[in-house]
Design a protein around this motif. Sequence first.
Motif, PDB file in Angstrom:
ATOM      1  N   ILE A 109       0.811  -1.216   0.000  1.00  0.00           N
ATOM      2  CA  ILE A 109       0.000   0.000   0.000  1.00  0.00           C
ATOM      3  C   ILE A 109       0.848   1.271   0.000  1.00  0.00           C
ATOM      4  O   ILE A 109       0.326   2.361  -0.254  1.00  0.00           O
ATOM      5  CB  ILE A 109      -0.985   0.018   1.191  1.00  0.00           C
ATOM      6  N   ASP A 110       2.132   1.136   0.250  1.00  0.00           N
ATOM      7  CA  ASP A 110       3.011   2.307   0.222  1.00  0.00           C
ATOM      8  C   ASP A 110       3.042   2.959  -1.156  1.00  0.00           C
ATOM      9  O   ASP A 110       3.343   4.150  -1.278  1.00  0.00           O
ATOM     10  CB  ASP A 110       4.426   1.906   0.647  1.00  0.00           C
ATOM     11  N   ALA A 111       2.683   2.199  -2.198  1.00  0.00           N
ATOM     12  CA  ALA A 111       2.722   2.722  -3.562  1.00  0.00           C
ATOM     13  C   ALA A 111       1.559   3.657  -3.863  1.00  0.00           C
ATOM     14  O   ALA A 111       1.616   4.425  -4.837  1.00  0.00           O
ATOM     15  CB  ALA A 111       2.713   1.556  -4.560  1.00  0.00           C
ATOM     16  N   PHE A 112       0.506   3.620  -3.065  1.00  0.00           N
ATOM     17  CA  PHE A 112      -0.672   4.428  -3.399  1.00  0.00           C
ATOM     18  C   PHE A 112      -1.381   4.999  -2.168  1.00  0.00           C
ATOM     19  O   PHE A 112      -2.456   5.586  -2.297  1.00  0.00           O
ATOM     20  CB  PHE A 112      -1.676   3.590  -4.200  1.00  0.00           C
ATOM     21  N   ALA A 113      -0.797   4.852  -0.997  1.00  0.00           N
ATOM     22  CA  ALA A 113      -1.485   5.322   0.202  1.00  0.00           C
ATOM     23  C   ALA A 113      -0.485   5.636   1.303  1.00  0.00           C
ATOM     24  O   ALA A 113       0.680   5.228   1.269  1.00  0.00           O
ATOM     25  CB  ALA A 113      -2.491   4.274   0.688  1.00  0.00           C
ATOM     26  N   ARG A 114      -0.974   6.363   2.281  1.00  0.00           N
ATOM     27  CA  ARG A 114      -0.193   6.671   3.477  1.00  0.00           C
ATOM     28  C   ARG A 114      -0.836   5.960   4.665  1.00  0.00           C
ATOM     29  O   ARG A 114      -2.058   6.023   4.862  1.00  0.00           O
ATOM     30  CB  ARG A 114      -0.177   8.183   3.710  1.00  0.00           C
ATOM     31  N   VAL A 115      -0.022   5.287   5.450  1.00  0.00           N
ATOM     32  CA  VAL A 115      -0.525   4.621   6.643  1.00  0.00           C
ATOM     33  C   VAL A 115      -0.609   5.642   7.773  1.00  0.00           C
ATOM     34  O   VAL A 115       0.409   6.205   8.187  1.00  0.00           O
ATOM     35  CB  VAL A 115       0.378   3.440   7.044  1.00  0.00           C
ATOM     36  N   CYS A 116      -1.816   5.878   8.255  1.00  0.00           N
ATOM     37  CA  CYS A 116      -2.011   6.841   9.337  1.00  0.00           C
ATOM     38  C   CYS A 116      -1.552   6.273  10.671  1.00  0.00           C
ATOM     39  O   CYS A 116      -0.988   6.994  11.503  1.00  0.00           O
ATOM     40  CB  CYS A 116      -3.485   7.222   9.438  1.00  0.00           C
ATOM     41  N   HIS A 117      -1.797   4.982  10.858  1.00  0.00           N
ATOM     42  CA  HIS A 117      -1.518   4.394  12.165  1.00  0.00           C
ATOM     43  C   HIS A 117      -1.666   2.875  12.079  1.00  0.00           C
ATOM     44  O   HIS A 117      -2.375   2.357  11.221  1.00  0.00           O
ATOM     45  CB  HIS A 117      -2.485   4.954  13.211  1.00  0.00           C
ATOM     46  N   VAL A 118      -0.996   2.183  12.993  1.00  0.00           N
ATOM     47  CA  VAL A 118      -1.163   0.742  13.146  1.00  0.00           C
ATOM     48  C   VAL A 118      -1.390   0.455  14.620  1.00  0.00           C
ATOM     49  O   VAL A 118      -0.620   0.901  15.479  1.00  0.00           O
ATOM     50  CB  VAL A 118       0.066  -0.048  12.637  1.00  0.00           C
ATOM     51  N   GLU A 119      -2.462  -0.250  14.934  1.00  0.00           N
ATOM     52  CA  GLU A 119      -2.772  -0.667  16.303  1.00  0.00           C
ATOM     53  C   GLU A 119      -2.640  -2.180  16.416  1.00  0.00           C
ATOM     54  O   GLU A 119      -2.905  -2.910  15.458  1.00  0.00           O
ATOM     55  CB  GLU A 119      -4.197  -0.271  16.699  1.00  0.00           C
ATOM     56  N   TYR A 120      -2.246  -2.625  17.610  1.00  0.00           N
ATOM     57  CA  TYR A 120      -2.098  -4.064  17.852  1.00  0.00           C
ATOM     58  C   TYR A 120      -2.943  -4.475  19.052  1.00  0.00           C
ATOM     59  O   TYR A 120      -2.962  -3.796  20.080  1.00  0.00           O
ATOM     60  CB  TYR A 120      -0.636  -4.413  18.115  1.00  0.00           C
ATOM     61  N   GLY A 121      -3.651  -5.568  18.901  1.00  0.00           N
ATOM     62  CA  GLY A 121      -4.441  -6.108  19.989  1.00  0.00           C
ATOM     63  C   GLY A 121      -3.939  -7.478  20.396  1.00  0.00           C
ATOM     64  O   GLY A 121      -3.469  -8.251  19.555  1.00  0.00           O
ATOM     65  N   ASN A 122      -4.035  -7.775  21.677  1.00  0.00           N
ATOM     66  CA  ASN A 122      -3.609  -9.072  22.203  1.00  0.00           C
ATOM     67  C   ASN A 122      -4.575  -9.522  23.285  1.00  0.00           C
ATOM     68  O   ASN A 122      -4.839  -8.781  24.244  1.00  0.00           O
ATOM     69  CB  ASN A 122      -2.190  -8.989  22.790  1.00  0.00           C
ATOM     70  N   ALA A 123      -5.110 -10.717  23.129  1.00  0.00           N
ATOM     71  CA  ALA A 123      -6.053 -11.238  24.102  1.00  0.00           C
ATOM     72  C   ALA A 123      -5.368 -11.472  25.445  1.00  0.00           C
ATOM     73  O   ALA A 123      -4.179 -11.804  25.500  1.00  0.00           O
ATOM     74  CB  ALA A 123      -6.666 -12.536  23.591  1.00  0.00           C
ATOM     75  N   ILE A 124      -6.112 -11.287  26.529  1.00  0.00           N
ATOM     76  CA  ILE A 124      -5.662 -11.594  27.888  1.00  0.00           C
ATOM     77  C   ILE A 124      -6.600 -12.662  28.431  1.00  0.00           C
ATOM     78  O   ILE A 124      -7.816 -12.561  28.273  1.00  0.00           O
ATOM     79  CB  ILE A 124      -5.722 -10.356  28.806  1.00  0.00           C
TER      80      ILE A 124
END
Length: 475
Positions: free
Chosen positions: A160-175
Amino acid sequence: MKLIDPMDYSLNPLLTSLQGNILKGHGREHTTHIFIHFDKDKIKSVKNWIRQFTAEYVVSFKQQLRERELFKRNNIPGKLFSSFFLTNSGYEYLGFNDVTSKLNDEAFVAGMKNRIDRNNDPVVGDWEKCYREDVHAMILLADDEKGRMGKAASVILQEIDAFARVCHVEYGNAIRNKYNDGLEHFGYVDGISQPLFLKDEVEDFHSYHNTTDNTVYFDPAADPELVLVRDPFTDDPDAFGSYFVFRKLEQNVRGFKNAEEAAGKKMFPDKMDEEKREIIGAMIVGRYEDGTPVVVDNEEGMIGSGKFNNFNYDKDPSGGRCPHFAHIRKTNPRHNFNSADDHLSHRIARRGIPFGHRDVDTALDPEGLQFPESGVGLLFMCFQKSIVNQFEFIQQNWANNPNFPSAFDPFAKNDEVDLIIGQPHQKPPRDYQFPFPYNSSGNLQVSMKQFVTMKGGEYFFAPSIPFLQSINSNE
């Protein structure tokens, strides 16, 4: 529609066209959420990539059900799960200028940033910077194998770097606790009460709770129409999607535990009653940490607590056992307070997962200074047919409303703002009336403020797979 029977092959077109996770949670332990803003004048590249991404990654509900069956029958774990979402501005970027008339949910059209007055959220300037940006799309990746998910995310980010900008990445992990029940960071079993859309899951509910005609206090069965929306951008009659809410909710665990301890000491000053003090937190949530509802028992440890959901509040109209401000009572009252409004119509299909890591496991009974004040919380997600009538209704009319349900119920004595998801920002701490348990009379008044802060989010739509597969492919 009716409850879905996976063995009913007449439903195959619907199951194939619908993205997974909508009618049943994907069940993976780890998630990656990629928020995207498409570059100007790259629309053709974006559409080509969406079609390719859908073919390679997006999991249909049929595939999800097949993986569930293989796991139940042969213990074969599911593979990487993925789904794709668009905002109103994302549709407009792709050239769908009629999106506001075809997907005309008022909240979706406006976007979460423009619904602050409705939800009583913090001003956008107080959101995390990444959520202040204009987001066009979100990708959800989920897997039990964290490494496999990470590799897939790396490949997708390069594409996606070829046509978009990544605003943010979030990570989730179960507890999880020692019984393998999913928790949130305050340490309570989470996700017990959900609308159930599958015939076999409803049957399992009744079997688990050993219900008969006169012991069904709460029925979780739900018509899929509760969350499904006909996809208006395809002629396929079996193509449905769903409105999707994403909110990052940061939890002040230390503040919650300190407040629980301080109020608990006032309610039970004797050192011999120290274990009883946890009832303060249980009343805030409505369940003890193991899932035992406070309206059912005065202590945790009931059999089947991590899944128990067959109860209502009919025998506790005043809130003498479970306060009306308790989170699970505010957001799921299990009772109609207005004859013209069916409370079940406001239910949402929740699909949240914790974010952030705890340095000390809750099972080790940490000291106050070992609890985090920030950096942990819940990536709240839910599906619904109407954001206005479901998520926003619950948030505004129930969770944020200090007069719910007393405005409708003369027996309600201790309602207030929901201390878990209520958002009464820019207001001082409020007074809460905690009823003394164990058949005692009277209340303990405690001044408390919110323990959860909304850090940002957005409203999306989960399109049908036929739409994603053929998005303007003739251009």
